[in-house]
Design an enzyme around this catalytic site. Structure first.
Site, mmCIF file in Angstrom:
data_model
loop_
_atom_site.group_PDB
_atom_site.id
_atom_site.type_symbol
_atom_site.label_atom_id
_atom_site.label_comp_id
_atom_site.label_asym_id
_atom_site.label_seq_id
_atom_site.Cartn_x
_atom_site.Cartn_y
_atom_site.Cartn_z
ATOM 1 N N CYS A 48 42.124 47.929 40.711
ATOM 2 C CA CYS A 48 41.315 48.380 42.182
ATOM 3 C C CYS A 48 41.923 49.164 43.105
ATOM 4 C CB CYS A 48 40.449 47.102 42.319
ATOM 5 S SG CYS A 48 38.866 47.681 43.274
ATOM 6 N N HIS B 201 37.449 45.075 37.594
ATOM 7 C CA HIS B 201 38.281 44.027 37.897
ATOM 8 C C HIS B 201 38.481 43.202 36.401
ATOM 9 C CE1 HIS B 201 38.809 44.099 41.902
ATOM 10 N NE2 HIS B 201 37.702 44.598 42.073
ATOM 11 N N GLU C 182 40.092 40.435 35.539
ATOM 12 C CA GLU C 182 40.210 39.319 35.845
ATOM 13 C C GLU C 182 38.788 38.450 36.157
ATOM 14 O OE1 GLU C 182 40.852 41.409 38.105
ATOM 15 O OE2 GLU C 182 40.106 40.925 39.885
HETATM 16 N N1 LIG Z 1 38.777 45.675 45.032
HETATM 17 C C1 LIG Z 1 39.412 46.550 45.711
HETATM 18 O O1 LIG Z 1 40.689 46.601 45.535
HETATM 19 C C2 LIG Z 1 38.810 47.690 46.570
HETATM 20 C C3 LIG Z 1 39.603 48.669 46.740
HETATM 21 C C4 LIG Z 1 39.402 49.532 47.882
HETATM 22 N N2 LIG Z 1 39.421 48.681 49.290
HETATM 23 C C5 LIG Z 1 37.834 50.075 47.941
HETATM 24 O O2 LIG Z 1 37.146 49.541 48.576
HETATM 25 O O3 LIG Z 1 37.691 51.012 47.155
#
Ligand SMILES: NC(=O)CC[C@H](N)C(=O)O
Length: 362
Positions: free
Chosen positions: A246, A331, A333
């Protein structure tokens, strides 16, 4: 007690307050997951955001001991259609209301979350404030419009000091930009010996820790706001196998010379299909992001796109063409969500075992 959500465009949603009796502002986003409110509200990537849950009944199975993604939730508010104050579940320890009160987070129920979500989908994410009924709405809307963007969310949620989670297997240095506990659990399950370090740890320090691999975690805010981590990632690529999740994915892209931009309303939910380009296979994934890697900025980099979102064709996965480094926007996970993409942790293990690059990923 009656309370309201005031948005920067002057729109007002009146509901019933629960959780902490506290005024808080944040970027209003929505998550479409049908379950998983405990993981969502404790996911540090939502730091400083007010989260609207589109599923209409929230709190019915309570809050349990095990499903926190962080110890101290960093959200600035929770908006729901209906909140259940008397949960029923064998794992239930306390109600959602009790948890939010203890953590100083305001909740707002009785909101037409479909209307609010439609508004966000049309206009884009909006700044908002959960406040009492006797504020000057025009004034609050003006303050929200004029408020500067927060830039230190990663510093707020990253660990202050490194710590060791011993294991008998590979030494993974986990760069904590606001890590979900689910990521740590996946590494522990694979017997990894994990050292969790703050987001500003240098590449030299990480190499000195004897890293067999580096995992760059998820985290809140705009990826451009953590130049220290971008620099670290830049220096680590080619030195040690690297996996980005992410925010970690966005940082690998920025470290490689690509750019990122903000999506209108982001991807937040538990059923986002992604396509692996090499096989055509689809994984249903958990997602929570507001930014995306710009596909057309990848041409001059050493990265190639490995996965795309089926819904809007945005970039969802990257791999380095030469070195053992890869990343995903979603994700693996889960926490909460489907576990289709869990195999990516095995792919990371394989990279650490073989240190192969293109052969594994091509
Ligand atoms: N879940 C995250 O790592 C989000 C990554 C980043 N803050 C976004 O909103 O795109």
């Amino acid at each position: 007690m009656k309370k309201q959500l005031v948005l920067e465009n002057g729109e007002v949603f009146v509901g019933e307050g629960f959780g902490a009796d506290q005024e808080m502002s944040g970027e209003v986003v929505f998550n479409t997951g049908m379950t998983g409110y405990q993981e969502i509200l404790s996911d540090p990537s939502y730091c400083a955001q007010i989260v609207t849950l589109t599923y209409p009944l929230i709190g019915n199975y309570g809050i349990n001991r095990d499903d926190f993604e962080s110890i101290s939730p960093a959200i600035h508010g929770l908006i729901v259609r209906e909140v259940e104050l008397e949960p029923s579940h064998w794992r239930n320890e306390e109600s959602l209301d009790t948890l939010l009160k203890a953590k100083g987070i305001p909740g707002l129920s009785g909101i037409d979350t479909r209307k609010l979500t439609r508004m966000i989908r049309e206009i884009g994410t909006l700044k908002g404030r959960i406040c009492s009924m006797n504020v000057d709405v025009e004034q609050v809307a003006k303050e929200l419009r004029e408020s500067a963007a927060i830039k230190d969310q990663v510093a707020q949620v990253s660990t202050k000091d490194p710590y060791h989670v011993p294991g008998k297997g590979k030494r993974v240095v986990l760069i904590d930009c606001g890590m979900k506990h689910g990521i740590l659990l996946e590494l522990i399950e694979r017997n990894c010996d994990v050292v969790v370090v703050p987001y500003h740890t240098s590449a030299d320090e990480i190499i000195r820790l004897g890293a067999d691999g580096v995992l760059v975690s998820n985290g809140p805010g705009n990826p451009e706001d953590v130049p220290e981590t971008i620099q670290t990632v830049k220096e680590l690529v080619g030195e040690v196998p690297l996996f980005g999740i992410c925010l970690g994915h966005q940082l690998l892209a920025l470290a490689s010379g690509a750019t990122t931009s903000k999506l209108r309303f982001g991807h937040r939910g538990s059923n986002h299909p992604i396509r692996e380009l090499s096989t055509g296979a689809i994984d249903i994934t958990a997602q929570n992001h507001g930014y995306t890697v710009d596909a057309d900025s990848l041409d001059d980099t050493n990265l190639k796109v490995t996965h795309i979102a089926v819904n809007d064709e945005t970039v969802e996965g990257l791999a380095h063409k030469e070195y053992p480094a890869f990343s995903v926007q979603y994700h693996p996970e889960a926490s909460p969500g489907p576990q289709d993409a869990n195999h990516l942790f095995d792919q990371f293990m394989e990279l650490m075992n073989t240190k192969q690059t293109t052969k594994v990923l091509a």
